[in-house]
Design a protein around this motif. Structure first.
Motif, PDB file in Angstrom:
ATOM      1  N   PHE A  49      30.302  89.488   8.584  1.00 43.23           N
ATOM      2  CA  PHE A  49      29.469  90.497   7.940  1.00 43.23           C
ATOM      3  C   PHE A  49      30.210  91.825   7.836  1.00 43.23           C
ATOM      4  O   PHE A  49      30.207  92.472   6.787  1.00 43.23           O
ATOM      5  CB  PHE A  49      28.152  90.701   8.691  1.00 43.23           C
ATOM      6  CG  PHE A  49      27.321  91.806   8.099  1.00 43.23           C
ATOM      7  CD1 PHE A  49      26.604  91.612   6.934  1.00 43.23           C
ATOM      8  CD2 PHE A  49      27.282  93.063   8.701  1.00 43.23           C
ATOM      9  CE1 PHE A  49      25.858  92.649   6.362  1.00 43.23           C
ATOM     10  CE2 PHE A  49      26.547  94.096   8.147  1.00 43.23           C
ATOM     11  CZ  PHE A  49      25.832  93.883   6.980  1.00 43.23           C
ATOM     12  N   ASP A  50      30.851  92.250   8.911  1.00 43.06           N
ATOM     13  CA  ASP A  50      31.607  93.506   8.888  1.00 43.06           C
ATOM     14  C   ASP A  50      32.799  93.420   7.941  1.00 43.06           C
ATOM     15  O   ASP A  50      33.174  94.409   7.302  1.00 43.06           O
ATOM     16  CB  ASP A  50      32.064  93.902  10.290  1.00 43.06           C
ATOM     17  CG  ASP A  50      30.911  94.351  11.173  1.00 43.06           C
ATOM     18  OD1 ASP A  50      29.879  94.809  10.631  1.00 43.06           O
ATOM     19  OD2 ASP A  50      31.039  94.244  12.407  1.00 43.06           O
TER      20      ASP A  50
ATOM     21  N   ASP B 240      30.315  78.942   2.631  1.00 44.06           N
ATOM     22  CA  ASP B 240      29.157  78.795   3.525  1.00 44.06           C
ATOM     23  C   ASP B 240      28.949  80.042   4.373  1.00 44.06           C
ATOM     24  O   ASP B 240      27.819  80.472   4.586  1.00 44.06           O
ATOM     25  CB  ASP B 240      29.335  77.578   4.427  1.00 44.06           C
ATOM     26  CG  ASP B 240      29.201  76.268   3.674  1.00 44.06           C
ATOM     27  OD1 ASP B 240      28.611  76.266   2.565  1.00 44.06           O
ATOM     28  OD2 ASP B 240      29.702  75.239   4.184  1.00 44.06           O
ATOM     29  N   VAL B 241      30.045  80.641   4.828  1.00 44.24           N
ATOM     30  CA  VAL B 241      29.929  81.865   5.616  1.00 44.24           C
ATOM     31  C   VAL B 241      29.421  83.014   4.745  1.00 44.24           C
ATOM     32  O   VAL B 241      28.589  83.810   5.178  1.00 44.24           O
ATOM     33  CB  VAL B 241      31.265  82.218   6.298  1.00 44.24           C
ATOM     34  CG1 VAL B 241      31.225  83.611   6.919  1.00 44.24           C
ATOM     35  CG2 VAL B 241      31.627  81.193   7.339  1.00 44.24           C
ATOM     36  N   LEU B 242      29.879  83.065   3.490  1.00 43.77           N
ATOM     37  CA  LEU B 242      29.384  84.109   2.586  1.00 43.77           C
ATOM     38  C   LEU B 242      27.877  84.016   2.437  1.00 43.77           C
ATOM     39  O   LEU B 242      27.177  85.028   2.485  1.00 43.77           O
ATOM     40  CB  LEU B 242      30.056  84.015   1.214  1.00 43.77           C
ATOM     41  CG  LEU B 242      29.513  84.994   0.171  1.00 43.77           C
ATOM     42  CD1 LEU B 242      29.768  86.444   0.596  1.00 43.77           C
ATOM     43  CD2 LEU B 242      30.121  84.715  -1.186  1.00 43.77           C
ATOM     44  N   LYS B 243      27.356  82.808   2.306  1.00 41.95           N
ATOM     45  CA  LYS B 243      25.901  82.630   2.186  1.00 41.95           C
ATOM     46  C   LYS B 243      25.184  83.166   3.413  1.00 41.95           C
ATOM     47  O   LYS B 243      24.131  83.793   3.289  1.00 41.95           O
ATOM     48  CB  LYS B 243      25.564  81.153   1.985  1.00 41.95           C
ATOM     49  CG  LYS B 243      25.946  80.598   0.644  1.00 41.95           C
ATOM     50  CD  LYS B 243      25.649  79.113   0.568  1.00 41.95           C
ATOM     51  CE  LYS B 243      26.306  78.500  -0.650  1.00 41.95           C
ATOM     52  NZ  LYS B 243      26.233  77.037  -0.642  1.00 41.95           N
ATOM     53  N   SER B 244      25.744  82.945   4.585  1.00 45.26           N
ATOM     54  CA  SER B 244      25.084  83.422   5.799  1.00 45.26           C
ATOM     55  C   SER B 244      25.187  84.926   5.948  1.00 45.26           C
ATOM     56  O   SER B 244      24.342  85.560   6.567  1.00 45.26           O
ATOM     57  CB  SER B 244      25.671  82.729   7.037  1.00 45.26           C
ATOM     58  OG  SER B 244      26.974  83.187   7.299  1.00 45.26           O
ATOM     59  N   VAL B 245      26.232  85.521   5.388  1.00 48.51           N
ATOM     60  CA  VAL B 245      26.422  86.967   5.443  1.00 48.51           C
ATOM     61  C   VAL B 245      25.412  87.668   4.540  1.00 48.51           C
ATOM     62  O   VAL B 245      24.912  88.735   4.880  1.00 48.51           O
ATOM     63  CB  VAL B 245      27.879  87.338   5.042  1.00 48.51           C
ATOM     64  CG1 VAL B 245      28.017  88.811   4.748  1.00 48.51           C
ATOM     65  CG2 VAL B 245      28.840  86.914   6.120  1.00 48.51           C
TER      66      VAL B 245
ATOM     67  N   ALA C 198      33.840  92.074  -2.445  1.00 48.64           N
ATOM     68  CA  ALA C 198      33.464  91.655  -1.088  1.00 48.64           C
ATOM     69  C   ALA C 198      33.212  90.156  -1.026  1.00 48.64           C
ATOM     70  O   ALA C 198      33.668  89.480  -0.089  1.00 48.64           O
ATOM     71  CB  ALA C 198      32.232  92.431  -0.631  1.00 48.64           C
ATOM     72  N   ASP C 199      32.509  89.640  -2.018  1.00 52.84           N
ATOM     73  CA  ASP C 199      32.229  88.202  -2.053  1.00 52.84           C
ATOM     74  C   ASP C 199      33.516  87.391  -2.161  1.00 52.84           C
ATOM     75  O   ASP C 199      33.725  86.424  -1.419  1.00 52.84           O
ATOM     76  CB  ASP C 199      31.316  87.852  -3.231  1.00 52.84           C
ATOM     77  CG  ASP C 199      29.879  88.314  -3.054  1.00 52.84           C
ATOM     78  OD1 ASP C 199      29.526  88.826  -1.969  1.00 52.84           O
ATOM     79  OD2 ASP C 199      29.109  88.172  -4.028  1.00 52.84           O
ATOM     80  N   ALA C 200      34.383  87.778  -3.083  1.00 51.46           N
ATOM     81  CA  ALA C 200      35.621  87.023  -3.311  1.00 51.46           C
ATOM     82  C   ALA C 200      36.526  87.055  -2.076  1.00 51.46           C
ATOM     83  O   ALA C 200      37.091  86.022  -1.689  1.00 51.46           O
ATOM     84  CB  ALA C 200      36.355  87.574  -4.533  1.00 51.46           C
TER      85      ALA C 200
END
Length: 132
Positions: free
Chosen positions: A67-68, A126-131, A115-117
């Protein structure tokens, strides 16, 4: 020596250290080694991006949460967005040009894309979805 390293790569500020290591290995072991440097990456205001800079970005999730990591890229200065999209993403240049043309509060969309890329490249989708 321990890892049979023949090439050392570092930022241009490390040139002296690299040359010193090459010379030491040449004198002690008659090793034939190489060094390669790249220009330091700086922000638009001239600040160095690196582990010794304040607000350093870490790739290890134990040192900086995903997240950070995402927030770091989301909070990029407007003036850095286009260059960082080119340097740190695999987006096509035409898409980057489109995002770079955004102005005012619309530039925030480009920052989210950045940030997403970056997060997907390092941590996965999968981690992006959780973030988010």
């Amino acid at each position: 020596r321990r890892f049979n390293c023949q090439v050392q790569f570092g930022g241009s500020d490390q040139w002296g250290n690299i040359v010193g290591g090459i010379e030491l290995a040449r004198k002690k072991d008659q090793a034939h080694l190489f060094g390669l440097t790249a220009p330091l990456i700086t922000t638009s205001d001239g600040k160095k991006m690196g582990k010794s800079a304040q607000g350093a970005i870490w790739l290890n999730h134990d040192l900086l949460s995903p997240f950070d990591y995402w927030q770091f890229w989301r909070n990029t200065a407007d003036a850095d967005v286009e260059r960082f999209l080119k340097l740190f993403t695999e987006l096509p240049l035409d898409k980057i040009a489109e995002l770079s043309s955004l102005e005012g509060s619309d530039i925030n969309h480009a920052k989210v894309v950045l940030a997403d890329a970056c997060t997907v490249l390092l941590h996965g989708a999968d981690v992006l979805k959780s973030v988010k």
